[in-house]
Design an enzyme around this catalytic site. Structure first.
Site, PDB file in Angstrom:
ATOM      1  N   GLY A  11       0.838  -1.193   0.000  1.00 27.00           N
ATOM      2  CA  GLY A  11       0.000   0.000   0.000  1.00 27.00           C
ATOM      3  C   GLY A  11       0.869   1.237   0.000  1.00 27.00           C
ATOM      4  N   ALA A  12       0.612   2.157  -0.923  1.00 28.74           N
ATOM      5  CA  ALA A  12       1.494   3.312  -1.099  1.00 28.74           C
ATOM      6  C   ALA A  12       1.668   4.122   0.181  1.00 28.74           C
ATOM      7  CB  ALA A  12       0.952   4.203  -2.218  1.00 28.74           C
ATOM      8  N   GLY A  13       0.589   4.342   0.923  1.00 31.75           N
ATOM      9  CA  GLY A  13       0.679   5.118   2.152  1.00 31.75           C
ATOM     10  C   GLY A  13       1.480   4.422   3.224  1.00 31.75           C
ATOM     11  N   CYS A  65      -8.386  -3.436  -5.354  1.00 30.47           N
ATOM     12  CA  CYS A  65      -7.173  -3.622  -4.560  1.00 30.47           C
ATOM     13  C   CYS A  65      -7.485  -3.351  -3.085  1.00 30.47           C
ATOM     14  CB  CYS A  65      -6.038  -2.748  -5.088  1.00 30.47           C
ATOM     15  SG  CYS A  65      -4.406  -3.251  -4.508  1.00 30.47           S
ATOM     16  N   ASP A  78      -1.313   4.896  -6.467  1.00 30.58           N
ATOM     17  CA  ASP A  78       0.109   4.726  -6.183  1.00 30.58           C
ATOM     18  C   ASP A  78       0.895   5.942  -6.641  1.00 30.58           C
ATOM     19  OD1 ASP A  78       0.985   1.853  -5.134  1.00 30.58           O
ATOM     20  OD2 ASP A  78      -0.816   1.633  -6.347  1.00 30.58           O
ATOM     21  N   ASN A  97      -2.048   3.022 -10.739  1.00 36.34           N
ATOM     22  CA  ASN A  97      -2.576   2.267  -9.604  1.00 36.34           C
ATOM     23  C   ASN A  97      -2.534   0.783  -9.928  1.00 36.34           C
ATOM     24  OD1 ASN A  97      -3.753   2.447  -6.915  1.00 36.34           O
ATOM     25  ND2 ASN A  97      -5.678   1.780  -7.828  1.00 36.34           N
ATOM     26  N   LYS A  98      -2.957  -0.024  -8.981  1.00 40.23           N
ATOM     27  CA  LYS A  98      -2.964  -1.482  -9.123  1.00 40.23           C
ATOM     28  C   LYS A  98      -3.490  -1.910 -10.491  1.00 40.23           C
ATOM     29  CE  LYS A  98      -3.494  -5.937  -8.073  1.00 40.23           C
ATOM     30  NZ  LYS A  98      -2.437  -6.899  -7.793  1.00 40.23           N
ATOM     31  N   LYS A 104       1.377  11.560  -3.042  1.00 39.60           N
ATOM     32  CA  LYS A 104       1.303  10.563  -4.109  1.00 39.60           C
ATOM     33  C   LYS A 104       1.339  11.194  -5.504  1.00 39.60           C
ATOM     34  CE  LYS A 104      -1.055   7.100  -1.310  1.00 39.60           C
ATOM     35  NZ  LYS A 104      -2.304   6.343  -1.062  1.00 39.60           N
TER      36      LYS A 104
END
Length: 306
Positions: free
Chosen positions: A18-20, A124, A193, A203-204, A229
């Site tokens: 997870g990006a965060g 996701c 992302d 993103n995913k 982001k």
């Protein structure tokens, strides 16, 4: 350095995903590593700091939250090690606190776009997207969710577990059922992302098919993305690198050995054009994709060196 390398490996292998979450983990790891370098002269301190930063950034090439978090954490203008460490610690603590608060802020802003009775599709496992959905549910709105399986890592299983435990009615679908199911949906909410300067979403893998199906069905697409982001590098025309992961995430290696004429492509992300996105929810407000440049200029800072 052992602890930092451990964090880097967990990011690379998606134990931290997870990006965060990746951004917060990297910031904390760099802060903690810097605090072990008090005995070094300034020149060697900066060299070690840059080496550690590169170790973290090189783990995942697509999620811009990682290099942004590292760049924001390591930034200092001190001439002695102790002051530099104080700056780095303050940077990391501020970043982590802001990242945690951002989820709550995005939840409140995004929930205003959800109506009572809405069926929401998500993809996701995004803490930012789920914050919006959970906040709307907390407001008493009668909502339900359709979640994709999100192959090959099946992050959708994490999403349905979180939604189930929160008491939100949820339906799991396979990724290829998105177009068929979209007619049941009122709104699509996904995470991010990376977001480029032109408002395109990285993103995913599979996100773009949700957006295309939503466009066809005339359903709105909302992206939940913290300001960190957004990708400064895209200001100069640099493309966001799409990570290609190992084939054994898709098919067992022993099976693949028996298929000498077969190779596996496993891109982890795809690109959704800005014209398929209706709104980007950030912790500082809701913006159309065309205002991505404003986020980079006013909130992230164009001077970032990554």
């Amino acid at each position: 350095m052992d602890d930092l390398n451990t964090t880097a490996e967990k990011i690379k292998t998606m134990d931290i995903r997870g990006a965060g979450r990746i951004a917060v983990a990297a910031s904390a790891a760099l802060r903690d590593y810097a605090m072990t370098l008090k005995s070094l002269p300034m020149s060697e301190f900066n060299v070690k700091l840059e080496e550690a930063a590169k170790t973290l950034v090189d783990t995942r090439p697509t999620a811009v939250s990682l290099p942004n978090a590292v760049a924001l954490t390591k930034r200092h203008s001190s001439t002695n090690v102790y002051d530099a460490i104080d700056d780095i610690k303050a940077n990391a603590d501020k970043f982590i606190t802001n990242a945690e608060q951002a989820l709550d802020k995005m939840g409140k802003i995004g929930a205003e776009r959800i109506h009572d009775g809405d069926v929401i599709m998500t993809h996701c496992n995004s803490h930012a997207a789920l914050s919006i959905i959970k906040t709307a549910f907390d407001q008493g709105k009668d909502i339900s969710v359709i979640a994709t399986e999100s192959r090959p890592r099946r992050q959708g299983f994490i999403t349905i577990k979180e939604l189930n435990d929160y008491g939100i009615p949820t339906t799991l679908i396979v990724d290829s059922a998105v177009r068929l199911t979209m007619k049941q949906v009122d709104l699509v909410v996904v995470g991010a992302d990376s977001i480029s300067v032109n408002g395109a979403l990285i993103n995913k893998i599979g996100t773009s098919q949700l957006a295309m199906a939503a466009q066809e069905a005339r359903r709105n697409v909302i992206v939940a993305a913290e300001t960190y982001k957004f990708s400064p590098r895209t200001l100069l025309g640099e493309m966001v690198e799409i990570e290609d992961r190992a084939s054994d995430e898709v098919i067992d290696a022993d099976i693949l050995k028996e298929l000498p004429n077969v190779k596996v492509s496993n891109p982890a992300f795809d690109v959704t054009p800005a014209e398929y996105i209706d709104l980007i929810i950030t912790e500082v407000g809701a913006f159309p994709p065309a205002m991505a440049f404003t986020i980079l200029r006013d909130y992230l800072g164009l001077e970032m060196e990554i």
